[in-house]
Enzyme design. Structure first.
Site, PDB file in Angstrom:
ATOM      1  N   GLY A 116       0.835  -1.187   0.000  1.00 34.65           N
ATOM      2  CA  GLY A 116       0.000   0.000   0.000  1.00 34.65           C
ATOM      3  C   GLY A 116       0.873   1.242   0.000  1.00 34.65           C
ATOM      4  N   CYS A 117       0.302   2.361  -0.419  1.00 35.38           N
ATOM      5  CA  CYS A 117       1.115   3.584  -0.498  1.00 35.38           C
ATOM      6  C   CYS A 117       1.579   4.023   0.890  1.00 35.38           C
ATOM      7  CB  CYS A 117       0.353   4.686  -1.224  1.00 35.38           C
ATOM      8  SG  CYS A 117      -1.253   5.108  -0.520  1.00 35.38           S
ATOM      9  N   TYR A 118       0.659   4.204   1.823  1.00 38.73           N
ATOM     10  CA  TYR A 118       1.057   4.620   3.167  1.00 38.73           C
ATOM     11  C   TYR A 118       1.965   3.588   3.849  1.00 38.73           C
ATOM     12  CZ  TYR A 118      -2.702   8.175   2.946  1.00 38.73           C
ATOM     13  OH  TYR A 118      -3.513   9.232   2.611  1.00 38.73           O
TER      14      TYR A 118
END
Length: 309
Positions: A116-118
């Site tokens: 995921g990005c975060y």
């Protein structure tokens, strides 16, 4: 030797469009696409999935699971950009810089789940520190992050780029139920024994992330001051092509962080800030949520799976 056939399932979504743009000029692979009026034809999707060498799933979670149910060819390899399989056993975690062995695991895997990005930023900061014993696995962590609105997908992009009167607020904090789907992923790959508090937000700009983790020196082991934390991160990412740890002299001269600074790249910058008199340390990560946080990571994993660097 035949040219690898790559099928992007969901190439009209935010991540899919970015991956397609990064691959379309390549001559060392064949990019398989479906015409707009055929993308929802299950028979044609199944054919494309089973006829390719590597399929990149840029779909909502349930659609990604459904795509896997269409697979009949055991030789097809998968990169899943959704969050459907990020903590599933049998899937290689697609963050090559996470450990020295991770590139090999990705290269040999038949199933790779894109981070995921975060979590990319949070795990990049936490995994080396927890592994080195400089941060307790049960540290009461608060993680704050702000992304450009493209992190919300095509619907968010359309909403933010509508007529001014119809646009969402300039800044929005969300995930207020403290049960964001990225939390199990962060906990697992950072090596935490407790789930962190994770507070995400969207800003009124298109892409780019600033993620911050504040630490209290009194809750860390005695030797884990800012210099030790920084040295650990610098050692871990020494020689990494896409992760840079800012020297302490460089970070101490900064007064602000620009979430858009690395947009359009597959790079990430980590930094350590400190106020010794107050016993406080701040860990930060800056990167493009559509680059290292999504499409760039998928293309990096694809290169490893194809035996390229």
């Amino acid at each position: 030797m035949s040219i690898p056939r790559i099928f992007i399932d969901g190439d009209q979504g935010t991540t899919g469009l970015q991956i397609h743009a990064r691959l379309q000029a390549r001559h060392d692979l064949e990019l398989v696409t479906l015409a707009p009026d055929r993308r929802k034809d299950e028979r044609l999707r199944a054919q494309a999935l089973n006829d390719c060498d590597i399929a990149i799933l840029c779909l909502p979670d349930e659609a990604a699971r459904q795509a896997l149910s269409l697979l009949r060819n055991p030789d097809v390899r998968i990169i899943d950009a959704s969050s459907a399989h990020r903590t599933h056993p049998g899937w290689a975690y697609g963050f090559p810089e996470m450990s020295a062995d991770q590139p090999r695991l990705i290269a040999q895997a038949s199933r790779v789940t894109n981070p995921g990005c975060y979590p990319t930023g949070a795990i990049a900061l936490l995994h080396p520190l927890v592994g080195a014993g400089l941060m307790p696995a049960d540290y009461p962590l608060d993680i704050h992050a702000m992304s450009g609105y493209s992190g919300g997908g095509r619907a968010a992009v359309q909403a933010h780029e509508a007529e001014p009167a119809a646009r969402p607020p300039a800044f929005q904090v969300y995930g207020l139920g403290l049960a964001h789907k990225h939390v199990p992923e962060i906990q697992r790959y950072a090596g935490l024994s407790l789930p962190p508090v994770f507070v995400p937000a969207y800003g009124s700009y298109r892409q780019g992330i600033v993620l911050t983790i504040a630490l209290h020196q009194r809750l860390l082991p005695p030797a884990a001051d800012a210099q030790a934390l920084h040295a650990c991160l610098a050692r871990h990412y020494a020689g990494a092509a896409h992760v840079r740890v800012l020297p302490l002299a460089e970070s101490s001269a900064l007064e602000r962080l620009d979430p858009q600074r690395l947009n359009g790249t597959n790079d990430m910058e980590l930094a350590v800030f400190a106020n010794p008199s107050r016993g406080q340390v701040l860990l930060t990560a800056v990167f493009d949520n559509l680059g290292k946080g999504a499409a760039g990571a998928a293309v990096q994993n694809l290169a490893l799976m194809l035996g390229r660097r």
